[in-house]
Design a protein around this motif. Structure first.
Motif, PDB file in Angstrom:
ATOM      1  N   THR A  94     -45.971 -24.054  13.178  1.00  0.00           N
ATOM      2  CA  THR A  94     -45.752 -22.466  13.966  1.00  0.00           C
ATOM      3  C   THR A  94     -44.899 -22.768  15.151  1.00  0.00           C
ATOM      4  O   THR A  94     -44.192 -21.859  15.523  1.00  0.00           O
ATOM      5  N   LEU A  95     -45.153 -23.746  15.681  1.00  0.00           N
ATOM      6  CA  LEU A  95     -44.031 -24.319  17.302  1.00  0.00           C
ATOM      7  C   LEU A  95     -42.284 -24.504  16.512  1.00  0.00           C
ATOM      8  O   LEU A  95     -42.170 -23.567  16.711  1.00  0.00           O
ATOM      9  N   LEU A  96     -42.412 -24.214  14.820  1.00  0.00           N
ATOM     10  CA  LEU A  96     -40.689 -24.541  14.385  1.00  0.00           C
ATOM     11  C   LEU A  96     -40.537 -22.707  14.137  1.00  0.00           C
ATOM     12  O   LEU A  96     -39.404 -22.777  14.360  1.00  0.00           O
ATOM     13  N   LEU A  97     -41.976 -22.237  13.704  1.00  0.00           N
ATOM     14  CA  LEU A  97     -41.562 -20.945  13.522  1.00  0.00           C
ATOM     15  C   LEU A  97     -41.400 -20.036  14.128  1.00  0.00           C
ATOM     16  O   LEU A  97     -40.555 -19.063  15.172  1.00  0.00           O
ATOM     17  N   GLY A  98     -42.095 -20.250  15.970  1.00  0.00           N
ATOM     18  CA  GLY A  98     -41.985 -19.425  17.176  1.00  0.00           C
ATOM     19  C   GLY A  98     -40.100 -19.953  17.663  1.00  0.00           C
ATOM     20  O   GLY A  98     -40.308 -19.292  18.397  1.00  0.00           O
ATOM     21  N   LEU A  99     -40.134 -20.924  17.533  1.00  0.00           N
ATOM     22  CA  LEU A  99     -38.713 -21.790  18.283  1.00  0.00           C
ATOM     23  C   LEU A  99     -37.538 -21.110  17.471  1.00  0.00           C
ATOM     24  O   LEU A  99     -36.432 -20.975  17.795  1.00  0.00           O
ATOM     25  N   PHE A 100     -37.439 -20.372  15.993  1.00  0.00           N
ATOM     26  CA  PHE A 100     -36.752 -19.950  15.410  1.00  0.00           C
ATOM     27  C   PHE A 100     -36.598 -18.297  15.644  1.00  0.00           C
ATOM     28  O   PHE A 100     -35.865 -17.912  16.346  1.00  0.00           O
ATOM     29  N   ALA A 101     -38.007 -18.179  15.950  1.00  0.00           N
ATOM     30  CA  ALA A 101     -38.590 -16.761  16.916  1.00  0.00           C
ATOM     31  C   ALA A 101     -37.576 -16.128  17.928  1.00  0.00           C
ATOM     32  O   ALA A 101     -37.251 -15.280  18.597  1.00  0.00           O
ATOM     33  N   GLY A 102     -38.577 -17.576  18.541  1.00  0.00           N
ATOM     34  CA  GLY A 102     -37.329 -17.398  19.923  1.00  0.00           C
ATOM     35  C   GLY A 102     -35.984 -17.281  20.394  1.00  0.00           C
ATOM     36  O   GLY A 102     -35.440 -16.662  20.869  1.00  0.00           O
ATOM     37  N   ILE A 103     -35.047 -18.319  18.955  1.00  0.00           N
ATOM     38  CA  ILE A 103     -33.928 -18.361  19.365  1.00  0.00           C
ATOM     39  C   ILE A 103     -33.604 -17.015  18.966  1.00  0.00           C
ATOM     40  O   ILE A 103     -32.823 -16.674  19.102  1.00  0.00           O
ATOM     41  N   ILE A 104     -33.641 -16.075  17.771  1.00  0.00           N
ATOM     42  CA  ILE A 104     -33.714 -14.775  17.247  1.00  0.00           C
ATOM     43  C   ILE A 104     -33.675 -13.690  18.197  1.00  0.00           C
ATOM     44  O   ILE A 104     -33.555 -12.480  18.129  1.00  0.00           O
ATOM     45  N   THR A 105     -34.768 -13.668  18.739  1.00  0.00           N
ATOM     46  CA  THR A 105     -35.441 -12.557  19.262  1.00  0.00           C
ATOM     47  C   THR A 105     -35.091 -12.336  20.888  1.00  0.00           C
ATOM     48  O   THR A 105     -35.423 -11.411  22.209  1.00  0.00           O
ATOM     49  N   LEU A 106     -35.637 -14.132  21.905  1.00  0.00           N
ATOM     50  CA  LEU A 106     -35.766 -13.706  23.201  1.00  0.00           C
ATOM     51  C   LEU A 106     -34.428 -13.687  23.659  1.00  0.00           C
ATOM     52  O   LEU A 106     -34.058 -13.590  25.218  1.00  0.00           O
ATOM     53  N   ARG A 107     -33.342 -13.031  23.872  1.00  0.00           N
ATOM     54  CA  ARG A 107     -32.113 -12.207  24.319  1.00  0.00           C
ATOM     55  C   ARG A 107     -32.803 -10.526  24.423  1.00  0.00           C
ATOM     56  O   ARG A 107     -32.130 -10.407  24.859  1.00  0.00           O
ATOM     57  N   LEU A 108     -33.364 -10.414  23.373  1.00  0.00           N
ATOM     58  CA  LEU A 108     -33.785  -8.840  22.893  1.00  0.00           C
ATOM     59  C   LEU A 108     -34.759  -8.987  24.369  1.00  0.00           C
ATOM     60  O   LEU A 108     -35.203  -9.807  24.759  1.00  0.00           O
ATOM     61  N   ARG A 109     -35.012  -7.423  24.501  1.00  0.00           N
ATOM     62  CA  ARG A 109     -35.839  -7.176  25.852  1.00  0.00           C
ATOM     63  C   ARG A 109     -37.420  -6.381  24.893  1.00  0.00           C
ATOM     64  O   ARG A 109     -37.295  -5.772  24.292  1.00  0.00           O
ATOM     65  N   GLY A 110     -38.624  -6.538  25.839  1.00  0.00           N
ATOM     66  CA  GLY A 110     -39.777  -5.375  25.199  1.00  0.00           C
ATOM     67  C   GLY A 110     -39.538  -5.027  24.252  1.00  0.00           C
ATOM     68  O   GLY A 110     -40.021  -6.083  23.070  1.00  0.00           O
ATOM     69  N   ILE A 111     -39.985  -4.277  23.831  1.00  0.00           N
ATOM     70  CA  ILE A 111     -40.581  -3.362  22.105  1.00  0.00           C
ATOM     71  C   ILE A 111     -39.755  -4.727  21.247  1.00  0.00           C
ATOM     72  O   ILE A 111     -40.647  -4.472  20.582  1.00  0.00           O
ATOM     73  N   TYR A 112     -38.040  -4.333  21.615  1.00  0.00           N
ATOM     74  CA  TYR A 112     -37.807  -4.978  20.283  1.00  0.00           C
ATOM     75  C   TYR A 112     -38.095  -6.856  20.128  1.00  0.00           C
ATOM     76  O   TYR A 112     -38.046  -7.411  19.038  1.00  0.00           O
ATOM     77  N   VAL A 113     -38.576  -7.444  21.063  1.00  0.00           N
ATOM     78  CA  VAL A 113     -39.390  -8.714  20.990  1.00  0.00           C
ATOM     79  C   VAL A 113     -40.383  -8.367  19.844  1.00  0.00           C
ATOM     80  O   VAL A 113     -40.449  -9.196  19.161  1.00  0.00           O
ATOM     81  N   GLY A 114     -40.840  -7.637  20.089  1.00  0.00           N
ATOM     82  CA  GLY A 114     -42.407  -6.638  19.856  1.00  0.00           C
ATOM     83  C   GLY A 114     -42.598  -6.824  18.017  1.00  0.00           C
ATOM     84  O   GLY A 114     -42.626  -7.606  17.711  1.00  0.00           O
ATOM     85  N   LEU A 115     -40.870  -6.215  17.984  1.00  0.00           N
ATOM     86  CA  LEU A 115     -41.058  -5.534  16.557  1.00  0.00           C
ATOM     87  C   LEU A 115     -40.110  -6.328  15.874  1.00  0.00           C
ATOM     88  O   LEU A 115     -41.319  -6.948  14.688  1.00  0.00           O
TER      89      LEU A 115
END
Lengths: 324, 238
Positions: A94-115
């Motif tokens: 899950t750390l790897l999944l989190g890292l991947f999710a983070g790289i693709i989402t964390l430039r987004l904000r709010g509801i877009y990260v959630g989605l």
């Protein structure tokens, strides 16, 4: 100094309570309730670590749990790897999944990260459902029990021993999260939560801090997921078990407990899991009462039960202090 | 120009069809107190946002200490030693005043007990010590201006950009910011100040750049600029 002494005294008392009650009661039903409380507490605290300290809305926490649970279970099922090691392996996956999710989402904000996190979690669940040859899909995957250690049986027929495994996991995770949020890193987390642009023009790399927060939380969600798989014994990748419904339960506990406190999640977990058990005596009215309680708490204590406790503590302090 | 700390060279910025900044050039030397003035919509804050990396420039270049910092990330620009405040104060509202300062001190590697000591000292100097354990959200607008001012100042910047620092502040807070801005300048920090406060501005700035409709109308010493017919017309109309 006095305040921190009170905090440590409170923390010690809570630890003592959680360690002693199931052992003293020695009752399987009560132990099962305490396992549920601790599971939801630590998942809500991890959710709060992301949402309450950095405004990261991880709506796919159920899918992250599923990945942790399946990684541990599949390693044991296919390769005979010890489920003890599986706890860490689940965390790493899950750390790897989190890292991947983070790289693709964390430039987004709010509801877009959630989605985006929700879509990733759905992807994980679909993959687990459809890779039937490997995961057994909807037929369910049998999960090995944790092997004996130091002569103690950790099989599912000994729920008290499993409870103490979870207890140790929770203490380790909670202490780690507490140390992080009270460190220099935590100070920056709070600054970013309050004003991302303000933190940026002070020279803090917002994306890097968010990535750090997200990967720490993801690792621990995986560890808890791996334990959960061992505890329930059979894994089925259903939305009820690992989907939005699970995320909503965790989110509710985090909000009822109080955002941005970590320990508030324990109050939330006790209140909501405990009340579910209490309200079960009134049969079909239980959900109505449960809903009414949630509305009541959030109306009276917008900052959750932890906020209510802080208000109460402040009121007591004012009463005790001598008037000038 | 050798001693220019900041050199803005023909920068332009448009929002849709509106040209907010049009071929603006100016420079500021080490320790200089430079004012950016002009009516609302003149492009002052847009220039600040471009210098601090929040907005990308459409064309032109910005140099800081000889390095081209055009369109670099705000984090990078802050680390080069450019600090700024905002017209609407951007304090960390759910953190205490002390935490607001301590987090800024992290950028200059001041941590733990020393950070707490320095945060208390700074808050004491600006009269906010008694409120150090309160959240920033509990402050008035003027106090929050003061807080974001000292928060930016403790990062030991080489260029300090102040966007309407005196707006909504009490006379005491304005005095405090004026004194500290002048002190920063004397220690070699270049200060860029946007202000509508025609009373306080002469206490801070020696030289001003006057903007109108996104372009430089004129620049020079404040007393000369004040007498310039173009400036009078821009502010008061014909």
């Amino acid at each position: 100094m006095l305040a921190s002494r009170w905090k440590y005294a409170g923390f010690s008392l809570v630890l003592l309570f959680l360690a002693a009650v199931p052992a003293v009661a020695n009752n399987n039903y009560l132990t099962a309730v305490f396992v549920s409380v601790l599971l939801f507490f630590i998942l809500a605290a991890l959710f709060d670590f992301m949402l309450g300290y950095l405004n990261i809305f991880n709506f796919g926490i159920g899918g992250f749990m599923a990945l942790g649970a399946y990684t541990s279970a599949l390693l044991a099922y296919h390769y005979g790897i010890s489920p003890w090691f599986g706890l860490l392996a689940g965390g790493c996956a899950t750390l790897l999944l989190g890292l991947f999710a983070g790289i693709i989402t964390l430039r987004l904000r709010g509801i877009y990260v959630g989605l985006t996190t929700l879509f990733l979690a759905e992807f994980v669940l679909f993959a687990l459902s459809n890779l039937r040859e490997y995961t057994r899909g909807a037929a369910g995957l049998q999960v090995s029990s944790l092997p004996d250690l130091f002569g103690i049986s950790f099989s599912r027929s000994n729920p008290l021993a499993l409870y103490y495994v979870l207890f140790v996991i929770c203490v380790v995770i909670y202490v780690t999260l507490h140390c992080v949020v009270n460190s220099r890193i935590g100070l920056v987390f709070k600054a970013i939560r309050d004003d991302q642009l303000g933190a940026s023009v002070l020279g803090f790399n917002v994306v890097r801090y968010k990535l750090l927060n997200f990967t720490i939380a993801s690792f621990f969600i995986g560890v808890v997921g791996a334990f959960y798989g061992n505890y329930i014994g059979i894994l089925v990748p259903t939305p009820q078990e690992f989907g939005v419904a699970r995320t909503t339960e965790i989110l509710t506990i985090a909000y009822v407990g109080g955002r941005g406190t970590l320990w508030g999640s324990l109050l939330g977990a006790f209140a909501l899991i405990g009340l579910q058990e209490v309200f079960s005596v009134v049969d079909q009215w239980r959900l109505v009462l449960y809903g009414a309680f949630l509305v009541f708490v959030l109306m009276v204590f917008p900052r959750g039960l932890a906020g209510g406790c802080k208000q109460l503590a402040a009121w007591i302090t004012r009463q005790v202090q001598p008037r000038r | 120009m050798v001693d220019s700390v900041l050199r803005v060279d023909g920068i332009q910025k448009s929002f849709g069809g509106l040209r907010a900044v049009n071929d603006v050039s100016f420079s500021a030397s080490r320790g200089e107190l430079l004012g950016l003035i002009g009516p609302n919509g003149a492009g002052k804050t847009t220039i600040f946002n471009m210098v601090s990396g929040i907005y990308r420039t459409d064309s032109g270049q910005i140099f800081f200490d000889g390095t081209d910092i055009t369109n670099r990330h705000p984090t990078r620009i802050a680390r080069w030693g450019i600090a700024r405040t905002f017209q609407v104060p951007r304090t960390f509202n759910n953190m205490t005043l002390e935490e607001n300062i301590r987090v800024a001190l992290l950028q200059v590697n001041i941590v733990d007990a020393e950070a707490t000591r320095q945060a208390c000292a700074v808050l004491d100097e600006v009269g906010l010590y008694a409120k150090r354990h309160q959240n920033a959200s509990e402050l008035s607008g003027g106090e929050r201006q003061l807080l974001q001012f000292v928060r930016a100042a403790v990062t030991r910047p080489r260029l300090m950009m102040l966007d309407e620092p005196f707006a909504g502040s009490s006379p005491g807070a304005i005095d405090c910011m004026v004194e500290r801005t002048v002190a920063l300048s004397r220690s070699g920090v270049t200060c860029l100040v946007i202000s509508h406060d025609i009373v306080s501005l002469p206490r801070v700035c020696e030289r001003v750049v006057v903007l109108l409709d996104g372009a430089v109308l004129t620049q020079g010493k404040l007393e000369d600029v004040r007498e310039d017919p173009k400036v009078i017309e821009a502010y008061l109309g014909e």
